[in-house]
Scaffold this motif. Structure first.
Motif, PDB file in Angstrom:
ATOM      1  N   LYS A  53       0.853  -1.190   0.000  1.00 42.91           N
ATOM      2  CA  LYS A  53       0.000   0.000   0.000  1.00 42.91           C
ATOM      3  C   LYS A  53       0.883   1.233   0.000  1.00 42.91           C
ATOM      4  O   LYS A  53       1.803   1.353   0.809  1.00 42.91           O
ATOM      5  N   HIS A  54       0.565   2.156  -0.934  1.00 38.62           N
ATOM      6  CA  HIS A  54       1.391   3.347  -1.108  1.00 38.62           C
ATOM      7  C   HIS A  54       0.496   4.573  -1.146  1.00 38.62           C
ATOM      8  O   HIS A  54      -0.428   4.641  -1.947  1.00 38.62           O
ATOM      9  N   ALA A  55       0.780   5.546  -0.272  1.00 40.49           N
ATOM     10  CA  ALA A  55       0.018   6.793  -0.226  1.00 40.49           C
ATOM     11  C   ALA A  55       0.976   7.967  -0.381  1.00 40.49           C
ATOM     12  O   ALA A  55       1.992   8.042   0.314  1.00 40.49           O
ATOM     13  N   THR A  56       0.670   8.843  -1.309  1.00 43.18           N
ATOM     14  CA  THR A  56       1.448  10.050  -1.612  1.00 43.18           C
ATOM     15  C   THR A  56       2.935   9.762  -1.796  1.00 43.18           C
ATOM     16  O   THR A  56       3.785  10.584  -1.459  1.00 43.18           O
ATOM     17  N   SER A  57       3.266   8.618  -2.328  1.00 48.14           N
ATOM     18  CA  SER A  57       4.660   8.268  -2.620  1.00 48.14           C
ATOM     19  C   SER A  57       4.935   8.477  -4.104  1.00 48.14           C
ATOM     20  O   SER A  57       4.021   8.421  -4.925  1.00 48.14           O
ATOM     21  N   SER A  72      -2.068  -4.669  -4.932  1.00 48.21           N
ATOM     22  CA  SER A  72      -1.412  -3.492  -4.361  1.00 48.21           C
ATOM     23  C   SER A  72      -2.305  -2.273  -4.538  1.00 48.21           C
ATOM     24  O   SER A  72      -3.222  -2.265  -5.360  1.00 48.21           O
ATOM     25  N   GLU A  73      -2.036  -1.231  -3.736  1.00 47.40           N
ATOM     26  CA  GLU A  73      -2.823   0.000  -3.775  1.00 47.40           C
ATOM     27  C   GLU A  73      -1.891   1.200  -3.888  1.00 47.40           C
ATOM     28  O   GLU A  73      -0.897   1.283  -3.163  1.00 47.40           O
ATOM     29  N   PHE A  74      -2.231   2.105  -4.804  1.00 49.79           N
ATOM     30  CA  PHE A  74      -1.507   3.357  -4.965  1.00 49.79           C
ATOM     31  C   PHE A  74      -2.524   4.484  -4.859  1.00 49.79           C
ATOM     32  O   PHE A  74      -3.416   4.582  -5.689  1.00 49.79           O
ATOM     33  N   ARG A  75      -2.406   5.354  -3.837  1.00 46.54           N
ATOM     34  CA  ARG A  75      -3.325   6.477  -3.645  1.00 46.54           C
ATOM     35  C   ARG A  75      -2.541   7.784  -3.623  1.00 46.54           C
ATOM     36  O   ARG A  75      -1.619   7.932  -2.822  1.00 46.54           O
ATOM     37  N   GLY A  76      -2.886   8.696  -4.530  1.00 50.90           N
ATOM     38  CA  GLY A  76      -2.236   9.995  -4.570  1.00 50.90           C
ATOM     39  C   GLY A  76      -0.755   9.907  -4.870  1.00 50.90           C
ATOM     40  O   GLY A  76       0.031  10.720  -4.377  1.00 50.90           O
ATOM     41  N   CYS A  77      -0.368   8.942  -5.682  1.00 51.37           N
ATOM     42  CA  CYS A  77       1.052   8.703  -5.983  1.00 51.37           C
ATOM     43  C   CYS A  77       1.449   9.273  -7.338  1.00 51.37           C
ATOM     44  O   CYS A  77       0.607   9.633  -8.145  1.00 51.37           O
ATOM     45  N   SER A  78       2.751   9.337  -7.563  1.00 52.29           N
ATOM     46  CA  SER A  78       3.297   9.704  -8.864  1.00 52.29           C
ATOM     47  C   SER A  78       4.129   8.537  -9.379  1.00 52.29           C
ATOM     48  O   SER A  78       5.014   8.046  -8.679  1.00 52.29           O
ATOM     49  N   LEU A  79       3.807   8.103 -10.597  1.00 47.24           N
ATOM     50  CA  LEU A  79       4.584   7.076 -11.289  1.00 47.24           C
ATOM     51  C   LEU A  79       5.135   7.691 -12.580  1.00 47.24           C
ATOM     52  O   LEU A  79       5.248   7.034 -13.606  1.00 47.24           O
ATOM     53  N   PRO A  91      -5.737  -8.083  -9.574  1.00 44.67           N
ATOM     54  CA  PRO A  91      -6.371  -6.771  -9.380  1.00 44.67           C
ATOM     55  C   PRO A  91      -5.374  -5.745  -8.843  1.00 44.67           C
ATOM     56  O   PRO A  91      -4.456  -6.089  -8.110  1.00 44.67           O
ATOM     57  N   TRP A  92      -5.606  -4.470  -9.232  1.00 41.66           N
ATOM     58  CA  TRP A  92      -4.725  -3.367  -8.866  1.00 41.66           C
ATOM     59  C   TRP A  92      -5.612  -2.188  -8.534  1.00 41.66           C
ATOM     60  O   TRP A  92      -6.489  -1.839  -9.310  1.00 41.66           O
ATOM     61  N   GLN A  93      -5.402  -1.539  -7.393  1.00 37.65           N
ATOM     62  CA  GLN A  93      -6.223  -0.400  -7.002  1.00 37.65           C
ATOM     63  C   GLN A  93      -5.386   0.868  -7.069  1.00 37.65           C
ATOM     64  O   GLN A  93      -4.424   1.024  -6.315  1.00 37.65           O
ATOM     65  N   VAL A  94      -5.751   1.761  -7.996  1.00 38.57           N
ATOM     66  CA  VAL A  94      -4.998   2.987  -8.218  1.00 38.57           C
ATOM     67  C   VAL A  94      -5.968   4.159  -8.244  1.00 38.57           C
ATOM     68  O   VAL A  94      -6.899   4.172  -9.039  1.00 38.57           O
ATOM     69  N   THR A  95      -5.754   5.142  -7.361  1.00 38.58           N
ATOM     70  CA  THR A  95      -6.626   6.314  -7.323  1.00 38.58           C
ATOM     71  C   THR A  95      -5.779   7.580  -7.249  1.00 38.58           C
ATOM     72  O   THR A  95      -4.724   7.595  -6.612  1.00 38.58           O
ATOM     73  N   ASP A  96      -6.263   8.628  -7.922  1.00 39.05           N
ATOM     74  CA  ASP A  96      -5.632   9.943  -7.909  1.00 39.05           C
ATOM     75  C   ASP A  96      -4.119   9.855  -8.117  1.00 39.05           C
ATOM     76  O   ASP A  96      -3.330  10.430  -7.359  1.00 39.05           O
ATOM     77  N   THR A  97      -3.711   9.112  -9.136  1.00 38.49           N
ATOM     78  CA  THR A  97      -2.292   8.851  -9.379  1.00 38.49           C
ATOM     79  C   THR A  97      -1.880   9.351 -10.756  1.00 38.49           C
ATOM     80  O   THR A  97      -2.650   9.280 -11.712  1.00 38.49           O
TER      81      THR A  97
END
Length: 192
Positions: A53-57, A72-79, A91-97
């Motif tokens: 789980k990754h937040a704002t990373s 895995s989860e990515f919230r508010g991240c930059s890739l 499954p992959w959960q990605v929001t606001d990324t």
């Protein structure tokens, strides 16, 4: 440069850490939790990031090759500028990324929720986006040659004329603005 190859980093919690050109090849990072961390030019080849789980990373210009990202989860991240090759996403959960300039060619995202994400100038060549929820996403400048967007939800999404011509959009749900842009991209004259 830090060497974390083959390291067991599973179920750890990291906050505000910074890594530059770190090598995580073959590391076990299953269940890792990050918040406000930055990874610049790091290598995640064959890493198990399942259930992490990754937040704002930020994972800027990182390499993900044959990486497990399932559950895995990515919230508010930059890739930004990250490269993904032969990764497992579903499954992959990605929001606001932000996936601007990311290389996601041939990725299998089928039926995932990717609403509101930024894919500006991303490489989505040959990606499977069938049945995806891409509503409100920004696909401006994305390379969509042979991308499969059949039955995807594209309402409120932004896509330029090249993308509208390159991708397979059969059965996609679109709003009026995109329908008009699609018609214009295919040479139709809309209006009087």
């Amino acid at each position: 440069m830090e060497d974390f190859r083959d390291a067991d980093l599973s179920n750890q919690r990291w906050e505000g850490r910074h890594f530059e050109q770190a090598d995580f090849t073959d590391a076990d990072m299953r269940g890792l939790v990050t918040k406000g961390c930055t990874f610049d030019h790091c290598d995640f080849t064959r890493v198990d990031l399942g259930e992490s789980k990754h937040a704002t990373s930020a994972f800027r210009s990182c390499t993900f090759e044959r990486t497990n990202l399932m559950h895995s989860e990515f919230r508010g991240c930059s890739l930004l500028g990250a490269t993904f090759h032969e990764c497992r996403f579903r499954p992959w959960q990605v929001t606001d990324t932000d996936l601007t300039l990311a290389s996601l060619g041939a990725a299998n995202f089928r039926a995932l929720t990717l609403a509101g994400l930024r894919f500006r100038e991303a490489n989505l060549t040959g990606a499977d986006l069938r049945e995806c929820d891409l509503s409100g996403s920004d696909l401006t400048g994305a390379r969509l040659m042979e991308a499969k967007l059949s039955d995807a939800d594209l309402r409120g999404a932004r896509m330029d004329a090249n993308g509208l011509r390159q991708a397979t959009l059969t059965g996609a749900k679109v709003d009026i603005d995109m329908a008009i842009a699609f018609a214009a991209a295919h040479g139709l004259q809309v209006g009087d």
